[in-house]
Motif scaffolding. Structure first.
Motif, short mmCIF file in Angstrom:
data_model
loop_
_atom_site.label_atom_id
_atom_site.label_comp_id
_atom_site.label_asym_id
_atom_site.label_seq_id
_atom_site.Cartn_x
_atom_site.Cartn_y
_atom_site.Cartn_z
N GLU A 211 0.87 -1.21 -0.07
CA GLU A 211 0.03 -0.01 0.03
C GLU A 211 0.82 1.09 -0.05
OE1 GLU A 211 -2.00 3.34 1.55
OE2 GLU A 211 -0.75 2.27 2.76
N LEU A 212 2.06 1.10 0.86
CA LEU A 212 2.95 2.39 0.72
C LEU A 212 3.53 2.75 -0.56
CD1 LEU A 212 4.15 4.46 2.51
CD2 LEU A 212 6.02 2.77 3.16
N ALA A 213 3.87 1.60 -1.30
CA ALA A 213 4.36 1.58 -2.57
C ALA A 213 3.45 2.31 -3.60
CB ALA A 213 4.69 0.15 -3.10
N GLU A 214 2.25 2.01 -3.51
CA GLU A 214 1.26 2.84 -4.29
C GLU A 214 1.32 4.31 -3.90
OE1 GLU A 214 -0.46 1.53 -6.95
OE2 GLU A 214 0.86 -0.24 -6.49
N ARG A 215 1.43 4.44 -2.80
CA ARG A 215 1.36 6.02 -2.29
C ARG A 215 2.71 6.61 -3.03
NH1 ARG A 215 1.11 6.54 3.95
NH2 ARG A 215 0.94 4.52 4.16
N ARG A 216 3.92 6.04 -2.85
CA ARG A 216 5.05 6.41 -3.33
C ARG A 216 5.06 6.71 -4.72
NH1 ARG A 216 5.34 8.34 0.64
NH2 ARG A 216 6.80 8.43 2.38
N ARG A 217 4.37 5.71 -5.32
CA ARG A 217 4.13 6.06 -7.06
C ARG A 217 3.65 7.32 -7.35
NH1 ARG A 217 3.33 0.33 -7.13
NH2 ARG A 217 4.87 -1.03 -7.88
N ALA A 218 2.25 7.82 -6.36
CA ALA A 218 1.75 8.80 -6.75
C ALA A 218 2.42 9.93 -6.17
CB ALA A 218 0.33 8.52 -6.00
N GLU A 219 3.03 9.73 -5.11
CA GLU A 219 3.93 11.04 -4.59
C GLU A 219 5.18 10.62 -4.23
OE1 GLU A 219 1.64 12.32 -1.12
OE2 GLU A 219 -0.28 12.66 -2.20
N PRO A 220 6.04 10.54 -5.27
CA PRO A 220 7.37 9.88 -5.04
C PRO A 220 8.07 10.94 -4.09
CG PRO A 220 7.03 10.16 -7.50
CD PRO A 220 5.79 10.84 -6.49
N ASP A 222 12.12 11.49 -1.71
CA ASP A 222 13.61 11.49 -1.66
C ASP A 222 13.97 10.30 -0.57
OD1 ASP A 222 16.39 11.80 -2.08
OD2 ASP A 222 16.47 13.58 -0.77
N ASP A 223 13.81 9.55 -1.08
CA ASP A 223 13.79 8.00 -0.24
C ASP A 223 14.18 6.79 -0.66
OD1 ASP A 223 11.16 7.01 -0.79
OD2 ASP A 223 10.48 8.56 0.40
N LEU A 224 14.64 5.85 -0.01
CA LEU A 224 15.14 4.43 -0.55
C LEU A 224 13.80 3.84 -1.28
CD1 LEU A 224 17.38 2.44 -1.22
CD2 LEU A 224 16.85 1.61 1.12
N LEU A 225 12.64 3.64 -0.74
CA LEU A 225 11.67 3.06 -1.47
C LEU A 225 11.18 3.73 -2.66
CD1 LEU A 225 9.29 1.14 -1.09
CD2 LEU A 225 7.99 2.77 0.00
N THR A 226 11.37 4.82 -2.78
CA THR A 226 10.94 5.51 -4.10
C THR A 226 11.97 5.06 -5.23
OG1 THR A 226 9.78 7.68 -3.23
CG2 THR A 226 10.83 7.85 -5.61
N GLY A 227 13.21 5.05 -4.62
CA GLY A 227 14.56 4.87 -5.69
C GLY A 227 13.94 3.08 -6.04
N LEU A 228 13.72 2.37 -5.33
CA LEU A 228 13.41 1.01 -5.44
C LEU A 228 12.21 0.94 -6.37
CD1 LEU A 228 13.95 -0.77 -2.16
CD2 LEU A 228 15.78 -0.78 -4.08
N LEU A 229 11.25 1.74 -6.28
CA LEU A 229 10.34 1.59 -7.04
C LEU A 229 10.42 2.18 -8.50
CD1 LEU A 229 7.27 2.97 -4.74
CD2 LEU A 229 7.31 0.69 -6.06
#
Length: 428
Positions: A211-220, A222-229
């Protein structure tokens, strides 16, 4: 030279790593085993026969020789994932087994190399240096808040109110977990150490991360999860959804659990060795070396991941057969008198010899701890701030009354009650 028997759940094993007595006193227990022989026959937690390796040089061989691998499927002719089978035997639901069995720590090259490379930059020396101001800021806030956490008896639990909040906040910020969600990870980290709660923890945390990954796709961010996505979404095939979730779970747990208990164990060691604490106060420049000595002397990690021999390999005069399971005991290696003079003595002035840092608390070889530099920094900042702010700090209970978590692979305090005090350091 002894010839190793084939691994399996048969035969007489003089050592059971799940023995409560060994869990309660791992350093003394494994020391006795170490002085009997460098390699002894034992039984793992899953009932399989393992070869227990305890002496420093032999442990180094297991950690660095490419003849030993972390995944049984890397053994020629073997298709079974013995780690996954063990997890299922322990009662873990098959649906969540991949989050442990496919973790980067359980893989070998080339898969291990590919996954490790994706996150290595986030833990580089440069990135850790950039994190230093935030580590100092957060540490200062936690140290200043400690008096307000005191219980009715006036004592403060440093594990709950200091040792855990520091590293879990840093790793959450690094990965991109929102502040309001971090309390869940504190609970999940506790569940991680319990077989009864592990399945639920993995199901809940994996669903949360998707679920957090979906949030980061919509709102990237400056963090590691965004980078991995971005790796997952832009370079199709390099990182699957399961790999993404598995990597973050691994980093979250590894990124704070061991660091929290390194801080706790280190505070206890210094409080019970006032002479060493006095040396550190007199010369703060000793702190980096002191942390390395504390890692050697009281690391929370007792033994490393099981290895599998890919071929016949001689270790300490024992010929270990291809496919056999080997358990390197890092805590025993760190107290080996063959490598460390007077190893039971805590000596923060101890320095590496010409062969470099000798302890194996962070493992060695391709699986050397990715977050070692960050853990060192957090421990140094934590100890400096805590003892600087509360020079009269002392244990609130006798040392023998402290409780340790009954987990065979670790040395973790359940609580560390202290009185912050205000007197001179010598009163500790």
């Amino acid at each position: 030279m002894a010839r190793a028997e084939a691994s399996g759940a048969v035969g007489r094993c003089p050592v059971d790593i799940s023995d409560p007595a060994l869990t309660a006193g791992p350093y003394g227990g494994f020391a006795r085993i170490r002085e009997e022989a460098p390699v002894v026959r034992g039984r793992g937690a899953d009932g399989r026969v393992v070869w227990i390796v305890t002496r420093h040089d032999e442990v180094m061989t297991v950690l660095t020789d490419p003849g030993f691998v972390n995944n049984s499927r890397s053994v020629p002719g073997t298709t079974a994932d013995l780690h996954a089978e063990s997890l299922i035997r322990f009662g873990l639901p098959e649906a969540v087994v991949p989050y442990l069995a496919e973790a980067v720590t359980q893989l070998d090259p080339p898969h291990h190399t590919r996954l490790r490379k994706l996150v290595a930059r986030a833990f580089s020396a440069r990135r850790v240096a950039e994190l230093a101001p935030r580590v100092r800021e957060l540490t200062g806030e936690l140290v200043d808040a400690l008096p307000g956490t005191a219980g009715a008896d006036g004592s403060v639990d440093l594990i709950e109110h200091f040792a855990y909040p520091l590293p879990i906040t840093i790793i959450c910020e690094l990965i991109g977990v929102p502040a309001e969600d971090r309390a869940m990870w504190r609970k999940w980290s506790s569940d991680y150490s319990s077989l009864f709660a592990l399945g639920g923890m993995l199901a809940e945390s994996s669903a949360y991360l998707r679920e957090l990954a979906e949030r980061r796709r919509a709102e990237p961010g400056d963090d590691l999860l965004t980078g991995l996505l971005q790796v997952h979404d832009e370079e199709s095939g390099r990182l699957s959804e399961t790999e993404l979730v598995t990597m973050v779970i691994t980093l979250m747990i590894a990124g704070h659990e061991t660091t929290a208990h390194l801080i706790g164990n280190s505070v206890l060691a210094l409080l019970t060795h006032p002479g060493q604490l006095a040396l550190l106060r007199q010369d703060p420049e000793l702190l980096p070396g002191a942390v390395q000595e504390l890692l050697r002397w009281c690391s929370p990690v007792v033994f490393g991941k099981q290895r599998y021999a890919t071929r016949d390999v001689e270790v300490g005069g024992t010929l270990i057969g291809a496919g056999d399971v080997v358990l390197p005991v890092l805590g025993a290696a760190n107290h080996d008198p063959r490598r460390f003079p007077d190893p039971e003595r805590l000596d923060i002035t101890r320095r590496p010899d010409g062969r470099g840092v000798a302890h194996v608390a962070y493992s060695r070889g391709p699986h050397y701890c990715l977050g070692a530099t960050l853990a060192n920094q957090e421990a140094e900042v934590a100890l400096s701030a805590l003892f600087g702010r509360y020079p009269g700090m002392r244990l609130a209970v006798p040392e023998e009354a402290l409780t340790w978590n009954p987990v065979p692979s670790t040395r973790q305090l359940a609580r560390l009650p202290v009185r912050l005090g205000g007197g001179p350091a010598a009163s500790a």
